[in-house]
Design an enzyme around this catalytic site. Structure first.
Site, short mmCIF file in Angstrom:
data_model
loop_
_atom_site.label_atom_id
_atom_site.label_comp_id
_atom_site.label_asym_id
_atom_site.label_seq_id
_atom_site.Cartn_x
_atom_site.Cartn_y
_atom_site.Cartn_z
N SER B 138 0.82 -1.22 0.00
CA SER B 138 0.00 0.00 0.00
C SER B 138 0.85 1.26 0.00
CB SER B 138 -0.90 0.03 1.23
OG SER B 138 -1.77 -1.06 1.23
N GLU B 259 -3.04 -14.40 1.11
CA GLU B 259 -3.18 -13.59 2.31
C GLU B 259 -4.64 -13.58 2.78
OE1 GLU B 259 -2.21 -9.49 1.73
OE2 GLU B 259 -2.14 -9.03 3.87
N GLU B 385 -15.45 -4.38 1.22
CA GLU B 385 -16.15 -3.90 0.03
C GLU B 385 -15.46 -4.39 -1.24
OE1 GLU B 385 -15.44 -2.11 2.75
OE2 GLU B 385 -17.51 -2.01 3.47
#
Lengths: 373, 401
Positions: B138, B259, B385
């Site tokens: 990220s 993961e 989401e």
């Protein structure tokens, strides 16, 4: 324990069942049954019996196919997919389990589909076997049964009835119950069909001094709870499996609709609010399917320990079915509310299946007890 | 290297003997809540000699990575043997000898995409616990939209010049090396210009800064790359890039699936933390009488128990599916369901423990920070989401437009 995935044999059984039911028992058959006022199609049941479904839990030497509980679950699941109506769970699952070890001719009658059984256990609006008050009074060498049983699935069409009666103790006590296996036409037994939302056969059975002999007793006198427990577990697992199939059927209709229905010049399945709800439903169905597979395995491999596994399955199936049919109607919009459309049939059967042999609370409480709280 | 028998019953005896001989009693007798995970790495300080000895013994037998080939430091166990190994570990109350991002993430990536030289060089360092890795995915501007990474690696002939920053790098401040997604082609479409690069954290220009979270802990860092020179090669046939240059997204996707399955595993409730391996029912009966008499709490607990047990069965079923043909995008369901379940579990634990639960240092130990930590479960490794997007588009094949 064996894998929770379908084995090769089980996959073949499922595919064969699906092929047969798609062709011979689509949802339209349930509509036809309803419109013609019959609980199920006897011709369809004969064919199921010929394929070994009625004898799924009857050993081969007694004329059955002896495929076991996981297989029974697969068949029930496939029947749920098209809402196929039949006495499968009452006769082939519940009675076959209760009468295991009993006189062989009854079991072979179950296996060939000629004996149709109903289990008369509940007396109120909620599943509660040990609440049984129906009296079996000792009379000479036999018993006289007096009382009322409600919500007896397949009770109107059955030719034999397994009835749980009180021979000792007070309602609420698990001890002092006795299970009887009697002819449905025996004097003093009246059957009153109830029109239920799922258009299946449910009846109230009134017993007025119905005579029974020692030969009619299944298991031990005063030990009826032990005699009926295995049958209830098997039945609960099968209802759960049927509900899971019902979920898959209703869900397939719903996603199919999401992929074709246009509003605002757009396929509604592109809307993220609907996509996420569909994905959530699918997740719930997947988790429930695991519990169903597990219940069948445990019933086959370690039946003495099946109560926890069965209650997890019934609780999950009940909750998931409620979600899937509610969302199914909502996502279809107005058309989902019409009788012409099939979604309503799924919703109505889900509600009845939710109550049959114990609702969410009954089974969640059993899970809690088994888990130490 | 210990070679274990292929015969199931002999294997069980052998592996059980190995554990009993090599796992020091002090580790096995330690209460679950006092156990310290062994992460390894150059800067690792063992909490005891016993912890060091146990790691050494397991690493020598390949048991820190039981499924990996022996040539790369594993024990080449079959899936069934691994299951027996885990069962015997649990039976002996032996702690895991080593946990690390190298074992969980980089190892599987190298096994799937690495060259022979990359595997023989990097994997044994992981299994022996010598090198501790962290994951650089990220960025401040690339969260759910991970393929939007902007950290760039410029081609300078014999090396890459890396500039940019990563965020949510777990334990970067303790790590020796980082596997990072970097942009090696800025002209290509965003998924096609990313490479999966291995970078030494001791390189000049790499720095880290821990991020303090709502739990009070700082498991995550920001990691900065300021003109970091990364050699193109660490040796013969040993590129600093895993897989093809500009095809790092393939490696990343492979690992994310991995993961997600792992994070979802927390959902069945076998988790550590305040429950310490106990069932919820077990935990509840250790509390003061009366809590479970509250009908709302009781009902919530029953529902959670039903769902947790069913999730455990689902993990088992999916593991078997993975063994026979893979679960593909359906792993997003495990991640979604498992993490949401874990959040529910901790909300409920907070309800159950009431005013004691909100104490940082109360009778329930680390419950409060654990509860706060679970809020990240449905964010890290792809948000709930994003998981629902994957299910609806890839599994259910609902239309894009």
């Amino acid at each position: 324990m064996t894998t929770l995935m379908l084995t090769e044999d089980e996959t073949m059984l499922r595919d064969a069942a699906r092929g047969f039911l798609d062709e011979n028992a689509p949802v339209k058959n349930l509509r036809d049954n309803r419109d013609s006022g019959r609980a199920f199609d006897p011709g369809l049941w004969r064919e199921m019996a010929q394929m070994g479904w009625a004898g799924v839990l009857v050993a081969e030497d007694a004329g059955g196919s002896g495929m076991g509980h996981r297989a029974a679950g697969i068949l029930a699941e496939e029947m749920g997919l098209t809402l196929a109506a039949s006495p499968f769970i009452s006769s082939a699952v519940i009675a076959a389990t209760a009468l295991r070890g009993a006189a062989t001719n009854r079991l072979s009658g179950i296996a060939d589909g000629s004996l149709l059984y109903a289990l008369a256990v509940d007396e109120g609006s909620k599943h509660n076997p040990q609440g049984t008050a129906l009296q079996a009074e000792k009379s000479g060498n036999g018993f006289r049964l007096t009382g009322t049983k409600t919500f007896v699935a397949d009770g109107g069409s059955a030719n034999r009835v397994l009835v749980l009666a009180r021979t000792a103790g007070a309602p609420g006590e698990a001890d002092g119950l006795t299970l009887f296996d009697i002819d449905a036409t025996r004097a003093g037994l009246t059957r009153q069909g109830k029109a239920t939302v799922d258009s299946r056969d449910h009846a109230q059975l009134d017993f007025a001094n119905v005579e029974a002999t020692g030969d009619d007793v299944v298991g031990e006198v005063d030990g009826g709870m032990a005699a009926v427990t295995a049958a209830l577990n098997a039945g609960q697992a099968a209802v759960s499996a049927e509900l899971t199939g019902l979920c898959a059927g209703a869900f397939a209709m719903t996603t199919g609709y999401l992929k074709e229905r246009k509003q605002f010049d757009t396929i509604i399945g592109t809307f993220q609010s609907l996509q996420h709800r569909a994905a959530h439903m699918w997740s719930e169905i997947e988790v429930t399917a695991s519990a169903i597979a597990n219940a069948g395995r445990v019933l086959d491999e370690t039946p003495a320990e099946s109560e926890l596994a069965v209650s997890i399955a019934k609780a999950r199936a009940t909750k998931t079915a409620k979600l899937v049919v509610s969302e199914g109607v909502q996502m279809h919009g107005g058309i989902g509310m019409t009788d012409e459309f099939d979604m309503g049939f799924f919703m109505k059967r889900a509600r009845v299946g939710a109550e049959w042999l114990g609702d969410y609370g009954f089974h969640a409480a059993r899970v809690a007890r088994a888990r130490g709280f | 290297m210990a070679a274990f028998s292929d015969k199931p019953e002999v294997f069980r005896t052998e592996i059980s003997a190995f554990i009993n001989t090599n796992c020091p009693a002090v580790l096995r007798e330690m209460p679950a809540d006092q156990r310290e995970i062994c992460w390894g790495g150059k800067r690792w300080t063992f909490t005891s000699d016993a912890q060091r000895d146990w790691l050494t013994a397991c690493a020598a037998a390949g048991l820190t990575a039981p499924r990996w080939p022996e040539a790369y430091g594993g024990a080449a166990l079959s899936r069934e043997q691994e299951k027996v190994f885990r069962e015997e570990m649990a039976r002996a109350k032996a702690p895991s000898p080593l946990e690390s991002f190298g074992l969980w993430m980089l190892g599987p990536a190298l096994l799937a995409f690495g060259t022979e030289a990359q595997k023989t060089h990097f994997l044994p360092q992981i299994t022996r616990g010598e090198i501790r890795w962290c994951q650089g995915y990220s960025e401040p501007g690339a969260g759910s939209d991970l393929a939007g990474v902007q950290t760039r690696a410029e081609d300078k002939g014999d090396h890459w010049l890396v500039n940019g920053s990563k965020i949510w790098t777990s334990y970067a401040n303790h790590a020796d090396w980082i596997f990072a997604l970097v942009r090696t082609d800025r002209e290509a479409p965003k998924h096609k210009g990313i490479s999966f690069m291995l970078i030494d954290m001791e390189s000049e220009g790499v720095s880290t800064k821990p991020i303090k979270l709502i739990s009070g802990n700082s498991p995550f860092c920001e990691t900065f790359f300021d003109n970091v020179k990364v050699p193109k090669s660490y040796g013969d046939d040993m590129s600093s890039i895993v897989g093809e240059q500009n095809r790092g997204w393939d490696v990343a996707k492979h690992l994310l699936t991995h993961e997600r399955t792992m994070i979802g595993g927390g959902g069945s409730g076998a988790a550590s933390g305040v429950l310490g391996g106990r069932s919820l029912g077990n935990f509840l009966s250790s509390l003061e009488d009366g809590v479970m008499a509250d009908p709302v709490i009781r009902s919530d607990v029953m529902e959670l128990e039903v769902d947790s047990l069913a999730m455990g069965m689902t993990l088992e079923r999916y593991k078997d599916m993975a063994k026979t043909g893979g679960v593909g995008h359906a792993s997003a369901m495990l991640k979604y369901y498992g993490t949401e379940l874990n959040k529910r579990r901790y909300e409920l634990l907070m309800s159950i423990t009431g005013s004691e639960g909100v104490e940082w240092d109360g009778p329930h130990g680390t419950l409060a920070p654990e509860w706060l930590r679970t809020k990240a479960n449905s964010i890290e490794g792809g948000t709930s989401e994003v998981m629902l997007d994957i299910i609806s588009k890839r599994v259910l094949e609902l239309p894009y437009k």
